[in-house]
Every structure is written in structure tokens, then in C-alpha cells.
Design a protein around this motif. Sequence first.
Motif, PDB file in Angstrom:
ATOM      1  N   THR A   1       0.848  -1.197   0.000  1.00  0.00           N
ATOM      2  CA  THR A   1       0.000   0.000   0.000  1.00  0.00           C
ATOM      3  C   THR A   1       0.880   1.243   0.000  1.00  0.00           C
ATOM      4  OG1 THR A   1      -0.123   0.268   2.415  1.00  0.00           O
ATOM      5  CG2 THR A   1      -1.652  -1.300   1.399  1.00  0.00           C
ATOM      6  N   THR A   2       0.234   2.401  -0.137  1.00  0.00           N
ATOM      7  CA  THR A   2       0.975   3.662  -0.145  1.00  0.00           C
ATOM      8  C   THR A   2       1.448   4.065   1.248  1.00  0.00           C
ATOM      9  OG1 THR A   2      -1.130   4.857   0.044  1.00  0.00           O
ATOM     10  CG2 THR A   2      -0.257   4.504  -2.180  1.00  0.00           C
ATOM     11  N   ASP A   3       0.959   3.390   2.272  1.00  0.00           N
ATOM     12  CA  ASP A   3       1.356   3.722   3.649  1.00  0.00           C
ATOM     13  C   ASP A   3       2.647   3.035   4.063  1.00  0.00           C
ATOM     14  OD1 ASP A   3      -0.876   5.294   3.958  1.00  0.00           O
ATOM     15  OD2 ASP A   3      -2.087   3.690   4.844  1.00  0.00           O
ATOM     16  N   ALA A   4       3.209   2.190   3.197  1.00  0.00           N
ATOM     17  CA  ALA A   4       4.355   1.376   3.610  1.00  0.00           C
ATOM     18  C   ALA A   4       5.552   2.231   4.006  1.00  0.00           C
ATOM     19  CB  ALA A   4       4.732   0.413   2.486  1.00  0.00           C
ATOM     20  N   ARG A   5       5.826   3.282   3.252  1.00  0.00           N
ATOM     21  CA  ARG A   5       7.001   4.106   3.555  1.00  0.00           C
ATOM     22  C   ARG A   5       6.864   4.787   4.911  1.00  0.00           C
ATOM     23  NH1 ARG A   5       9.218   9.371   0.134  1.00  0.00           N
ATOM     24  NH2 ARG A   5      11.069   9.742   1.438  1.00  0.00           N
ATOM     25  N   ALA A   6       5.675   5.342   5.191  1.00  0.00           N
ATOM     26  CA  ALA A   6       5.467   6.000   6.486  1.00  0.00           C
ATOM     27  C   ALA A   6       5.548   4.997   7.629  1.00  0.00           C
ATOM     28  CB  ALA A   6       4.116   6.715   6.497  1.00  0.00           C
ATOM     29  N   ARG A   7       5.028   3.783   7.416  1.00  0.00           N
ATOM     30  CA  ARG A   7       5.086   2.759   8.460  1.00  0.00           C
ATOM     31  C   ARG A   7       6.517   2.305   8.706  1.00  0.00           C
ATOM     32  NH1 ARG A   7       0.653   3.323  11.442  1.00  0.00           N
ATOM     33  NH2 ARG A   7      -1.255   3.143  10.209  1.00  0.00           N
ATOM     34  N   ARG A   8       7.316   2.251   7.652  1.00  0.00           N
ATOM     35  CA  ARG A   8       8.716   1.871   7.835  1.00  0.00           C
ATOM     36  C   ARG A   8       9.458   2.930   8.628  1.00  0.00           C
ATOM     37  NH1 ARG A   8      12.955   3.716   7.613  1.00  0.00           N
ATOM     38  NH2 ARG A   8      12.974   4.451   5.471  1.00  0.00           N
ATOM     39  N   ALA A   9       9.161   4.202   8.349  1.00  0.00           N
ATOM     40  CA  ALA A   9       9.765   5.279   9.139  1.00  0.00           C
ATOM     41  C   ALA A   9       9.316   5.212  10.593  1.00  0.00           C
ATOM     42  CB  ALA A   9       9.407   6.631   8.528  1.00  0.00           C
ATOM     43  N   ALA A  10       8.041   4.856  10.825  1.00  0.00           N
ATOM     44  CA  ALA A  10       7.547   4.722  12.194  1.00  0.00           C
ATOM     45  C   ALA A  10       8.238   3.568  12.914  1.00  0.00           C
ATOM     46  CB  ALA A  10       6.037   4.501  12.184  1.00  0.00           C
ATOM     47  N   LEU A  11       8.530   2.486  12.183  1.00  0.00           N
ATOM     48  CA  LEU A  11       9.271   1.367  12.780  1.00  0.00           C
ATOM     49  C   LEU A  11      10.676   1.806  13.172  1.00  0.00           C
ATOM     50  CD1 LEU A  11       9.732  -1.573  13.539  1.00  0.00           C
ATOM     51  CD2 LEU A  11      10.153  -2.071  11.126  1.00  0.00           C
ATOM     52  N   THR A  12      11.335   2.584  12.328  1.00  0.00           N
ATOM     53  CA  THR A  12      12.665   3.100  12.665  1.00  0.00           C
ATOM     54  C   THR A  12      12.615   3.943  13.931  1.00  0.00           C
ATOM     55  OG1 THR A  12      13.412   3.090  10.369  1.00  0.00           O
ATOM     56  CG2 THR A  12      14.542   4.581  11.870  1.00  0.00           C
ATOM     57  N   ALA A  13      11.610   4.818  14.038  1.00  0.00           N
ATOM     58  CA  ALA A  13      11.479   5.656  15.236  1.00  0.00           C
ATOM     59  C   ALA A  13      11.250   4.807  16.483  1.00  0.00           C
ATOM     60  CB  ALA A  13      10.339   6.653  15.052  1.00  0.00           C
ATOM     61  N   ALA A  14      10.417   3.770  16.368  1.00  0.00           N
ATOM     62  CA  ALA A  14      10.157   2.900  17.523  1.00  0.00           C
ATOM     63  C   ALA A  14      11.421   2.155  17.944  1.00  0.00           C
ATOM     64  CB  ALA A  14       9.047   1.910  17.181  1.00  0.00           C
ATOM     65  N   LEU A  15      12.187   1.673  16.973  1.00  0.00           N
ATOM     66  CA  LEU A  15      13.440   0.989  17.298  1.00  0.00           C
ATOM     67  C   LEU A  15      14.435   1.945  17.957  1.00  0.00           C
ATOM     68  CD1 LEU A  15      13.773  -1.129  14.045  1.00  0.00           C
ATOM     69  CD2 LEU A  15      13.653  -2.070  16.351  1.00  0.00           C
ATOM     70  N   ASP A  16      14.509   3.178  17.456  1.00  0.00           N
ATOM     71  CA  ASP A  16      15.413   4.164  18.049  1.00  0.00           C
ATOM     72  C   ASP A  16      15.033   4.451  19.501  1.00  0.00           C
ATOM     73  OD1 ASP A  16      16.788   4.329  15.699  1.00  0.00           O
ATOM     74  OD2 ASP A  16      15.839   6.191  15.030  1.00  0.00           O
ATOM     75  N   GLN A  17      13.735   4.652  19.748  1.00  0.00           N
ATOM     76  CA  GLN A  17      13.290   4.970  21.101  1.00  0.00           C
ATOM     77  C   GLN A  17      13.544   3.805  22.053  1.00  0.00           C
ATOM     78  OE1 GLN A  17       9.204   6.110  20.593  1.00  0.00           O
ATOM     79  NE2 GLN A  17       9.712   7.949  19.422  1.00  0.00           N
ATOM     80  N   ALA A  18      13.279   2.585  21.600  1.00  0.00           N
ATOM     81  CA  ALA A  18      13.525   1.434  22.466  1.00  0.00           C
ATOM     82  C   ALA A  18      15.013   1.254  22.722  1.00  0.00           C
ATOM     83  CB  ALA A  18      12.937   0.176  21.825  1.00  0.00           C
ATOM     84  N   GLN A  19      15.836   1.450  21.694  1.00  0.00           N
ATOM     85  CA  GLN A  19      17.284   1.304  21.863  1.00  0.00           C
ATOM     86  C   GLN A  19      17.817   2.307  22.870  1.00  0.00           C
ATOM     87  OE1 GLN A  19      19.382   1.099  18.154  1.00  0.00           O
ATOM     88  NE2 GLN A  19      21.335   1.629  19.057  1.00  0.00           N
ATOM     89  N   ASP A  20      17.301   3.527  22.836  1.00  0.00           N
ATOM     90  CA  ASP A  20      17.743   4.539  23.794  1.00  0.00           C
ATOM     91  C   ASP A  20      17.204   4.273  25.198  1.00  0.00           C
ATOM     92  OD1 ASP A  20      19.098   5.853  21.784  1.00  0.00           O
ATOM     93  OD2 ASP A  20      17.456   7.236  21.346  1.00  0.00           O
ATOM     94  N   ALA A  21      16.041   3.608  25.274  1.00  0.00           N
ATOM     95  CA  ALA A  21      15.403   3.415  26.573  1.00  0.00           C
ATOM     96  C   ALA A  21      16.054   2.306  27.389  1.00  0.00           C
ATOM     97  CB  ALA A  21      13.918   3.092  26.375  1.00  0.00           C
ATOM     98  N   LEU A  22      16.593   1.293  26.722  1.00  0.00           N
ATOM     99  CA  LEU A  22      17.065   0.102  27.430  1.00  0.00           C
ATOM    100  C   LEU A  22      18.455   0.330  27.989  1.00  0.00           C
ATOM    101  CD1 LEU A  22      15.774  -2.585  24.943  1.00  0.00           C
ATOM    102  CD2 LEU A  22      14.824  -1.997  27.171  1.00  0.00           C
ATOM    103  N   ARG A  23      18.513   0.436  29.312  1.00  0.00           N
ATOM    104  CA  ARG A  23      19.789   0.626  30.010  1.00  0.00           C
ATOM    105  C   ARG A  23      19.801  -0.259  31.238  1.00  0.00           C
ATOM    106  NH1 ARG A  23      20.304   7.268  29.915  1.00  0.00           N
ATOM    107  NH2 ARG A  23      19.816   7.527  27.707  1.00  0.00           N
ATOM    108  N   GLY A  24      20.963  -0.376  31.831  1.00  0.00           N
ATOM    109  CA  GLY A  24      21.088  -1.163  33.052  1.00  0.00           C
ATOM    110  C   GLY A  24      21.388  -2.617  32.759  1.00  0.00           C
ATOM    111  N   ASP A  25      21.770  -3.347  33.805  1.00  0.00           N
ATOM    112  CA  ASP A  25      22.171  -4.742  33.670  1.00  0.00           C
ATOM    113  C   ASP A  25      21.419  -5.652  34.620  1.00  0.00           C
ATOM    114  OD1 ASP A  25      24.172  -4.361  31.663  1.00  0.00           O
ATOM    115  OD2 ASP A  25      25.451  -3.471  33.203  1.00  0.00           O
ATOM    116  N   GLY A  26      20.312  -5.190  35.200  1.00  0.00           N
ATOM    117  CA  GLY A  26      19.529  -6.048  36.071  1.00  0.00           C
ATOM    118  C   GLY A  26      18.778  -7.114  35.281  1.00  0.00           C
ATOM    119  N   ALA A  27      18.135  -8.034  36.002  1.00  0.00           N
ATOM    120  CA  ALA A  27      17.419  -9.130  35.346  1.00  0.00           C
ATOM    121  C   ALA A  27      16.305  -8.601  34.458  1.00  0.00           C
ATOM    122  CB  ALA A  27      16.860 -10.081  36.411  1.00  0.00           C
TER     123      ALA A  27
END
Length: 600
Positions: free
Chosen positions: A211-237
Motif C-alpha cells: 500500500t501507499t502507507d508502507a514508507r510511512a510505516r517503515r519510518a515509524a518502525l525506525t522511530a520505535a526501534l530508536d526509542q527502544a534502543q535509547d530506553a534500554l539501560r542497566g544490567d539487572g534481570a
Amino acid sequence: MPRRPLPPWLGHALRAQHAPVPWPAVVRGALAAGPLLLAGVLAGSPSSGVLLALGAMLAGVNDRPGPRLAALTRLGGPALAGGAGMVVGTALSTFAGGGAGFGYGVVIVAAFTLLGLVGGAFSAVGPVASAAGTQLLVTVAIGAGMPLPEAGWQRALLFVGGAAWLIALRVALPSPAVRRSPGLGYLYDGERFAVAAVYDAVAQLIEAAGTTDARARRAALTAALDQAQDALRGDGAAARRLRAQYVAALPLAEAATALAWAGNTVPERAAEGPRRLAAAVRTGSAVGPLPAPTRCEAGLRALDEALLRAAEVFDGGRAPAQPRRGNSPRTVLGRAAGPGGREYGVRVGLSFGASAAVAQALHPLHWYWLPATAVFLVKPDLGPLASRALCRAAGTVAGAAAFAGLAALLPHPGGLVALVALCGALIPVATRHFAAQTAVVTVLVLSLVMAGGEPQASVGRITETLLACAIVLVAGHLPGPGAHRGGGVRVRVAVAREAAQAYVRHVLSEDSGRPQDRARRWALRREAYRTLAQARAAVELAAAELPVVARHSDGAHRVTVVLERLVDTTTACAVQVDDTGRVPPQCAERIDGILAELAA
């Protein structure tokens, strides 16, 4: 007659963000600056209450949705820089002679220019460094110019104490209407939702394939991955468990990107598995059986295998190792001393020093307002220069007018404390638009000034802000080797290009399909998409500047589009390599064609 579109710089100034009301942040804002000011007033030391409230206010401006434990760095780092600025500003004022005479003005202007150069360059390292550099310079101005009875070290302790109170609220108060996850507790709400958002974004991209929404959804996936990557810190269980679930999403993201690149519609059943994984992350419950997609093509086979690996991780298995991103001292110094850091440092130094010079020449009562306002205005992460200057002026006029009316009606000091508490609660909502945020902060600052024993100063606040807008606009449009020739954009695009080419080289190498090298491939893909998103944001920011500046970034948007096609095609090629064990000739030809287009 068709309506003519607004100029980009004006359209950006009128655009507001749309998001749900962040009620937890509203509660924290109401419990921070106002009660601290009240405590100082009741203790017979209004100036101490002002400093406490000031620290809480500036921490509240940086308080954004996200992981709780990350707030210790995101809010604590800038607060410590602000405390240091209080000490430096107070010592500078004492060294320069206490606030009078030509020599005092010369010392202040020279010191502010040098500090602006250093603080501005450091601000280019990243978002936390930007907030730290801004608070350092703002508190230097306040410490040098605000008449307070406390010594420099006392001012610093009170300022940091106010910020620490808001940070404690950020970490300790549970979020309402959030289901607790067994074994994680409410402390990891932000991390859980960040990882769950990745799986949701994968499902949405799969649904948008063809569909025509694929490009915007791919950009949204990149943003979600970036936010999760920045959020995950620490070494606890709990942190290790969430990080393993995040890593398990990387092959899913790769398969979903390949499916979207192919341009074929995908059966609805294929998106059900990622959605169930998202629910499991969000609630902490068991995943249960996952519906397997049909394995009729390489992308769907890769999706099925990624779902199986993710299910194993969710059931307690180990995820593949993922190289962590980090900022080594050499990397930090490289960013600060690089083209972006030098250009931003020069602009901040000119604006900070020139505003101090104008303020000293005019000898206003609150001369520190002018340089402090200039520091906020010159920050590029608040939007295009013309847009933020316009919003700052409009917001200051509105806020000063509102305060003038309220100050005449409300009792003192109780009414001022109530205004500070109300504004603290409104700041998280007002961040949707810079003009609204400026209006709320203006009312809060004027309330603090009056609570500290100084007269009502709405007219002076408007004058100082308009002067700061004029200074920053002039400094921001002076000819130079920086942003006016596309320097900032070129740096971002060059970094994205290097990351994309590194990813291409790895995928086309013989080692790409080996299981032990997939983690390296995923890390390179993440870096390629991450830097591409940053380049695209820089291009959009430059395009919304005044024409005299925007024209220097012409053509950069086309380069980011070509880079996006290159990375998407390479991702589809990587999935084919996993499926067949070799690079398909048609994929290699398409990549070569895109590289030739990029070189041209």
C-alpha cells in the motif's frame, strides 16, 4: 481561487503537535515548583524557594515520556550542569566587581562569549548534552545577574535540590491506569512500552505492505526501534529480559521491511504474531501459540523463522548478542569539535555574548533575562530559527499580558505560589507548541521574580525577549561556513551515507548469511536507518528556515530518498541471502544502480 500555501517557516510556526495529555507529568509539575516555592516562603526565605522552584521548572521542561530510570541521566545531568552554572555565574560576578562599571561589562561579555562557544559545542553531542549546555549557560546568566542573598554554592545546592525533587517524583510515582508486569513493576513501564511499540510497529508495517502507507510505516518502525534502543539501560534481570525481547524484534523488523519493499499484499494472518508479542511485552503475560504465516516467499519465510526465535526468547531462551551503542570520550569530543559542534558553538557564543553586551549597555534591572532568553532561542532542536523566534515573541507577549492581569488580582504571596503550581502543571501540555510553552514559562518566571521580592516586570520581559529575538536572528543569519551553506545538513547526510554503505558492504560480503554474523548485520542496519532518520529530520528542519538559509540545503532531500531506497533494497537482499545462501544477481544489480545514482 486556489489558496496559496504558507511559506514553510510560517507554516512551521503555526503547526502544533497532537498527543494525549501526559497526566503523570501534569501531576509531577503541580507537585514540584509550586510546593517548593511555598516551602521557601513559609520558611521565611523566599529567595531559597525561588531557586528550588527554578531547578524544578527547568527539570520539568526536559521531562518527557519515557523510561523512569533514564530520567536520572536525562534530567539529572542537565541539573548538575545548572548547579555548576550557578557557581560559575556567581563567581564571575564577584570577580568582575559586583555588577557595576565598564570593566564589569567587559568581563561579563568576554566570559559569556567564551562560555557560549564551549557550551554550544558540547550541546551538539546529543539531546542530554544539549539540555545540559543550555542549563549551564542559563544558570551562569542567572547566577551573575540575579540579586540573591545566597552564596554561589548555596544557590547550586538549592537549584539541584529542586531538580532532584522532580526527579524523585518522576521515579517514585506510579503511572495511573498501567497494568503492572509480573517481575518488572512500575519502574520499567517506559521500557516495556517502548519495546512493545516496536512489535506493534512491525505488525503495522506488515499490514501496510503493498500500500501507499508502507514508507510511512517503515519510518515509524525506525522511530520505535530508536526509542527502544535509547530506553534500554542497566544490567539487572528485568533490563536483560527486555533487551532480549528487543533484540528478538530485529529479525522481525528486517523481514517486515523486506515484505514492504517487495510491494506485495501480505495476508492479515502474518501480522497477528507480532501483535501477540507486543501484548506479551506490555502485560508480562505468556505469549501462547503464535499463528505461523504461509512460507510462500523469502520474506514470509524469514518472518516465520523470526517469530519462532522470538517465541523461544519470550519463553526464557537467549537472544543473539547485539552490539551496544555507546559514547566513548573520543566520540563525544569528536562530535563537539566536529563541524556541527563548531558551527553551533560559534552561533551560541555570538548570541550569548552580544545579548550580554546589549543588556549591559542598557543597564536594565533584570539584565540576565536577555542572554538567558538568547540561549533558549538559539537551540536548533526547538525548530527553525525564524519559527522559534516568532513563537518566542508571541508567547512572551501573551504570557506577560496574562501575568500583568493576574498579578493585579491575586493576593501575594499565596496567589503567586498558586500561579507557579498551575504553570508547572501546564508545562507538559504546553510543550506541544513553542509559543504556548513560552507563554506558560513566562508567567512562571514572572511569578518567581515577584515572589523573590522584586517588582512586577511584564513590560521589561517583553522588551528583553524582543531584543533577544533580534540578536539571535542576526547571529543566526550571518554569513559563515556553517548551516547557511548547508553544513549541518551535509554532515548528517554524510554520516547517513557512510552508515548505509557500510551496511551494503557487509550484506554483499560472503559472511553476511552466517548466523554468527547476523547480529553484526542487524547492528549495521539499525545504524543505517537511525542516521538516515536523523539526516531526514535535519533536511526537514533546514527546509523550514527562511529562504536565504533554506536554499543552501537544496537537493539534500533527494539524497535522503535515494539512501532510503538503498537501505531498503539492501535489507531485502539480506533476507534473500538468508533464504538462499547467496546474493541474488538481480538484488546486486539494483544496489549497483542505486549506488551509481547516489554517486551522480
